[in-house]
Design a protein around this motif. Structure first.
Motif, short mmCIF file in Angstrom:
data_model
loop_
_atom_site.label_atom_id
_atom_site.label_comp_id
_atom_site.label_asym_id
_atom_site.label_seq_id
_atom_site.Cartn_x
_atom_site.Cartn_y
_atom_site.Cartn_z
N SER A 111 92.62 24.06 103.26
CA SER A 111 91.84 23.68 104.25
C SER A 111 92.99 22.99 104.77
CB SER A 111 91.05 24.04 104.87
OG SER A 111 89.57 22.72 104.56
N ALA A 164 85.74 32.68 100.60
CA ALA A 164 84.24 32.69 101.26
C ALA A 164 83.84 34.18 100.92
CB ALA A 164 83.50 32.86 102.48
N PHE A 216 77.22 35.21 113.70
CA PHE A 216 78.61 35.02 112.96
C PHE A 216 79.76 35.97 114.34
CE2 PHE A 216 76.83 33.95 108.96
CZ PHE A 216 78.27 33.04 108.67
N LEU A 274 82.69 34.48 115.77
CA LEU A 274 84.35 34.97 115.98
C LEU A 274 84.86 35.11 117.73
CD1 LEU A 274 84.03 37.65 114.15
CD2 LEU A 274 85.33 35.24 113.25
N ARG A 294 85.39 31.32 118.56
CA ARG A 294 86.35 30.34 118.35
C ARG A 294 87.72 31.29 118.90
NH1 ARG A 294 87.51 29.65 111.56
NH2 ARG A 294 89.37 29.44 111.86
N VAL A 335 83.07 16.37 105.27
CA VAL A 335 83.95 17.06 104.74
C VAL A 335 83.05 17.10 103.26
CG1 VAL A 335 85.81 18.28 104.09
CG2 VAL A 335 85.48 17.85 106.03
N LEU A 343 76.83 26.41 118.49
CA LEU A 343 76.63 27.16 117.18
C LEU A 343 76.27 26.78 115.63
CD1 LEU A 343 79.83 29.84 118.06
CD2 LEU A 343 77.28 30.71 117.76
N VAL A 351 77.61 30.46 102.56
CA VAL A 351 78.82 30.20 101.29
C VAL A 351 79.85 30.57 102.94
CG1 VAL A 351 80.85 32.26 100.49
CG2 VAL A 351 78.49 30.50 99.37
N TYR A 352 79.52 30.85 104.20
CA TYR A 352 80.18 31.33 105.55
C TYR A 352 80.38 30.46 106.23
CZ TYR A 352 81.52 36.31 103.39
OH TYR A 352 81.90 37.47 103.56
N PHE A 411 80.01 26.89 105.52
CA PHE A 411 80.30 26.50 104.68
C PHE A 411 81.93 26.23 105.79
CE2 PHE A 411 83.61 23.57 101.78
CZ PHE A 411 83.04 22.54 102.33
N PRO A 412 82.68 26.76 105.21
CA PRO A 412 84.30 26.68 105.63
C PRO A 412 84.17 27.24 107.71
CG PRO A 412 84.20 29.36 104.16
CD PRO A 412 82.80 28.19 104.39
N PHE A 413 83.67 27.85 107.61
CA PHE A 413 83.64 28.35 109.51
C PHE A 413 83.12 26.75 109.60
CE2 PHE A 413 82.79 33.22 109.27
CZ PHE A 413 84.21 32.64 108.72
N LEU A 415 85.79 23.66 107.73
CA LEU A 415 86.81 23.37 107.19
C LEU A 415 87.61 23.87 108.25
CD1 LEU A 415 86.30 24.44 103.41
CD2 LEU A 415 86.88 21.62 104.97
N SER A 464 90.83 25.13 110.43
CA SER A 464 92.23 23.87 109.67
C SER A 464 92.43 23.70 111.39
CB SER A 464 93.27 24.96 109.97
OG SER A 464 93.99 24.32 110.06
N VAL A 517 93.93 31.15 114.97
CA VAL A 517 92.79 32.06 114.30
C VAL A 517 93.72 32.92 114.02
CG1 VAL A 517 90.52 32.84 114.36
CG2 VAL A 517 91.36 30.78 115.86
#
Ligand SMILES: [Cu+2]
Lengths: 551, 113, 232
Positions: free
Chosen positions: B32, B48, C52, C56, C59, C75, C161, C215-216, C218-220, C223, C225, C230
């Motif tokens: 990232s 993920a 989710f 999407l 986003r 982070v 969200l 696990v999903y 966290f990056p969503f 993190l 970018s 997207v």
């Protein structure tokens, strides 16, 4: 008759104990099925009364019986009660609960305590919704569309949504229980292709209950959070899209139609096989088509959103996929018809309902194709054409099958026969009343009368009066079984083990069955529906014929 | 009473999976920080999913399970894919309709009655 | 690389299983319980899946706002919390293993470890929520939402969200902690039975599922970018 009298004196699940406690804390799937029967009957009466007021109001073009706000609450109450608290649980939770373990040769469902819990959740959800209706009502329609439900409506949306949310869990748990039971608890020798078709369709419906209902829960939760906390997932002021609610809602609510109608298919397959004394034509195809419907049913929800602002390209895809559902549905209807061809058909009440189902469901299904057409939908969307279409599926289909099934298995459930001539009379009344109620609505809709309004132009009055007159006949038709079935529990002729001469494990045990279902766990050595060579000539057992003649 | 025979994954395997998960956690944070443009989202979602598969297969034992459990554990994801695909197909094509040329729109005079 | 299948150890648990009346034998009861749990998890997947999906869609609608919202996330804390949760998954997996090998003490110890790690996770999460509240980043319940400018509505949706999904995740964690605590209490009081390992296994499945959702998440949320685009 002597033998039959001795049968009822045996220990069975009904006379095992009599206390209220033994019913309210029972783990027996058969008793829970009867508890559900009481529940769904109660909600059917409530929803029916709301419909009666609606039909009465629509007798005249002016709004003279109710205020517009009251009218909105009435049709919402009718829709919510009938879909979530009658149609969804009717066949699965009553007949399914009673029959699935019996048909599988098991002693109970895999998770009996979970099964009892799901009845309590259902009643809790239902009573919360009833409370919301008594406290002031809801006016969103049964679809809870945003932003009206989340922002503007000043009625008891929250309490109703919570009620439906809770009842959803009961549906999930029932489906989960059926799937596990079907996989793990079939008796020795009962392979998948020896299963009765009722089990195939219950399994397919259970898949939908498990996989679709959580999305409804999520959608309702979001509406609740938006109303209560202001977490605006659907609120344009916070960057949200109200249409996303419709996607989530219909992802559940279209497949939900198949939760209602797949179990009905299962009942009809049993009835057609029994009263034509034949193994259903294309057994495997009827079974597979249940799965095809369950899966395809998940791919078509966008046909409810053709004119709502959904992308036209997505609309094209949804339209095409919606047409595809007609194929497995057609397979079923054609296979039933082929089963009947040159069979020795007998005309007991359950079979009358089955014939009613086949005709009415076919009409409902075919008008569904009209609605799946993008261009035609623009014309008839949100008119009485839609109302008539889904009542042909849900009332002409599911309710007919439910009543047929209740009559068919009534001897097994209660150990008593229903009075045949009354039952035939009311089956015919229901069929006539139904058509008179809903056929005019196709024409009304095609002429442009929108749904959910109680004031309409004068020229629609004749058809509306016809519809209301039909509804009164329908009401009488429903009132009869309610009374004579209760009567028969005490005064009906004692039922033999297998009054209709059907195959299937549930008919191999006593009527009513003992608490553990079978004296010994059965071993299956034959295909389903193995009617003997004499069966084609035999017809119902002689005891039943004597009962019919006596009544 | 019958007894249940279970197959139990070894300690080393559990620890190896755990180490792989931590490694992937580091990778996803690193990814990232790097500007991959379009691919940042793909990388995040892909890593993920890799982590999720490790958890499902080994910690949740699907790798050793009967075919029925494979089906049951996959069903949710397959149905979710249906939901995502069809909804996203709406959202991704909606703007094309909105930006369609307007000049074809006709205006009709409505005569007074 | 390891070959997972060869790492299997075969184990026979001691003590008789209790079989409920509707089942023929313990095997049937065991398979039914496992299948039932997986179907329940399938409903959970669909439930979280709906949110989710909303993520999407929005986003895709607000790529820049989502990147800006994500920059407000801590982070460091998020990464630590992910590590905590992954570790709790390991201890849970080992607890299930111990229960199957009838190592009661180990099992209790590992369950307690899982419980503690879960509480640490919730503690850190609570701290983060407090920070967001103090920084005026809660867009609902009548609190002031600080970000201004043309990305404001998109950022509102991002934080809607964020609180919705991590909040539901935290609620599921609480449910998992309750189950773990019950397991510990029961295990301290009575000896392990054959049938108890399936209960531990099922609680384990639930715990791993909750981990999997994170696990999903966290990056969503942490993190996204900075470059903002997207893949859709
Ligand atoms: Cu539909």
């Amino acid at each position: 008759m002597n033998g039959a009298v001795i049968t009822t004196r045996k220990r069975n699940y009904l006379n095992a104990s009599y206390t209220v406690r033994s019913w309210l804390l029972t783990h027996d799937h058969k008793r829970i099925g009867l508890l559900y029967l009481i529940g769904v009957t109660f909600f059917f009466v409530i929803g029916g009364l709301a419909a009666a007021v609606v039909r009465l109001e629509l007798m005249t073009p002016r709004g003279d019986l109710t205020e517009s706000e009251t009218y909105n609450k009435l049709f919402t109450m009718h829709g919510i009660t009938m879909t979530f608290f009658f149609l969804i649980p009717a066949i699965p939770a009553v007949l399914g609960n009673f029959l699935v373990p019996l048909m599988l040769g098991a002693r109970d469902l895999a998770f009996p305590r979970l099964n009892l819990l799901s009845w309590y959740l259902y009643m809790l959800g239902g009573l919360m919704t009833m409370w919301a209706i008594l406290a002031g009502g809801v006016d969103t329609g049964w679809t809870f569309y945003t932003p009206y439900s989340s922002t503007y409506s000043n009625t008891y949306v929250m309490a109703t949504a919570v009620g439906v949310f809770v009842a959803g869990f009961s549906s999930i748990l029932t489906g989960l229980n059926f799937i596990v039971t079907t996989h793990q608890m079939r008796c020795p020798g009962l392979t998948w292709f020896r299963l009765p078709l009722f089990i195939w369709s219950m399994y397919a419906a259970s898949l939908i209950m498990v996989l679709a209902t959580p999305v409804l829960a999520a959608a309702l939760l979001l509406v609740g959070l938006e109303r209560g906390l202001g977490i605006g997932i659907f609120d344009p002021a916070m960057g949200g899209d109200p249409l996303l609610f419709q996607h989530l809602f219909w992802f559940y609510a279209h497949p939900a139609v198949y939760i209602m109608v797949l179990p009905a298919f299962g009942v009809i397959s049993e009835l057609v096989a029994c009263f034509s004394r034949r193994r259903p034509f294309g057994y495997a195809f009827i079974g597979y088509s249940s799965f095809a419907i369950a899966i395809l049913g998940f791919l078509v929800w966008g046909h409810h959103m053709f004119v709502s602002g959904q992308s036209v390209y997505a609309g094209l895809i949804f339209s095409l996929l919606s047409f595809l559902v007609a194929i497995p549905s057609g397979i079923k209807v054609f296979n039933w018809t082929a089963t009947l061809y040159k069979a020795s058909i007998s005309w007991e009440t359950p079979m009358l309902y089955a014939f009613g189902f086949m005709g009415l469901f076919t009409m409902g299904g075919l008008t569904g194709l009209f609605l799946a057409c993008l261009a035609i939908d623009v014309h008839v969307h949100d008119t009485y054409f839609v109302v008539a279409h889904f009542h042909y599926i849900m009332v002409g289909g599911t309710v007919m099958a439910f009543l047929g099934g209740i009559h068919f298995w009534w001897p097994k459930m209660t150990g008593r026969m229903y009075p045949e001539s009354w039952a035939r009379l009311s089956a015919i009344l229901i069929f006539v009343g139904f058509n008179l109620t809903f056929f005019p609505q196709f024409i009304l809709g095609y002429l442009g009368m929108p749904r959910r309004y109680h004031i309409y132009p004068e020229e629609f009055q004749v058809l509306n009066v016809m519809s209301s007159a039909g509804a009164s006949i329908l009401g009488v038709g429903y009132f009869f079984p309610l009374t004579y079935l209760v009567w028969s529990m005490f005064y009906g002729a004692v039922a033999p083990e297998n009054p209709f001469g059907h195959t299937g494990l549930e008919w191999q045990t006593a009527s009513p069955p003992p608490t553990d279902n079978f004296e010994q766990i059965p071993v299956v050595t034959q295909e389903a529906y193995s009617f003997g060579p004499d069966d084609a000539l035999r017809g119902p057992s002689e005891e039943v014929i004597s009962i019919v003649q006596a009544s | 009473m019958s007894q249940i025979k279970t197959k139990v994954p070894s300690l080393t395997l559990n620890i190896a999976v755990y180490a792989a998960l931590l490694f992937l956690l580091a990778v996803t944070v690193w990814a990232s920080r790097t500007d991959l443009g379009y691919w940042n989202f793909v990388a995040a979602a892909g890593i993920a999913s890799l982590k999720a598969s490790l958890i499902v297969l080994f910690f949740m034992r699907v790798y050793y399970a009967k075919p029925l459990i494979w089906l049951a554990s996959g069903a949710g994801f397959v149905w979710l894919a249906i939901l995502f695909n069809l909804v996203v197909s709406d959202y991704l094509t909606r703007s094309r309709v909105q930006s369609a040329p307007v000049h074809e729109t006709a205006v009709y005079e409505v005569p007074d009655r | 690389m390891f070959k997972p299948a060869s790492q299997l150890v075969e184990v026979r648990a001691d003590g008789a299983a209790r079989v409920a009346h509707q089942f023929v034998d313990a095997d049937q009861q065991h398979s039914a319980a496992e299948l039932g749990m997986w179907l329940f998890l399938a409903t959970e997947i669909m439930f979280f899946g709906a949110f989710f999906l909303a993520y999407l869609v929005y986003r895709e609608w607000y790529p820049v706002a989502f990147a800006m919202g994500s920059r407000q996330m801590d982070v460091m804390l998020g990464t630590v919390n992910t590590g905590v949760l992954l570790t709790s998954s390991l201890t849970m997996a080992l607890a299930v293993r111990a229960s199957e090998m009838s190592q009661r003490r180990w099992m209790i110890g590992l369950l307690v470890a899982t419980l503690l790690l879960g509480m640490v996770f919730l503690g850190i999460k609570g701290l983060e929520y407090y920070h967001k509240y103090a920084e005026h980043l809660v867009p609902f319940a009548g609190w002031t939402f600080a970000p201004a400018g043309e990305q404001r509505t998109g950022m509102m949706e991002f934080f809607n969200l964020y609180f919705l999904m991590t909040g539901l995740h935290a609620l599921h964690m609480v449910a998992g902690l309750v189950m773990l605590a019950l397991l510990v209490i029961v295990a301290c009081r009575s000896p392990l039975r054959d049938s108890s390992s399936i209960v531990v296994h099922n609680v384990g499945l639930y715990w791993h599922f909750v981990d999997l959702v994170w696990v999903y998440l966290f990056p969503f949320f942490y993190l996204v970018s900075a470059s903002g685009s997207v893949a859709m």
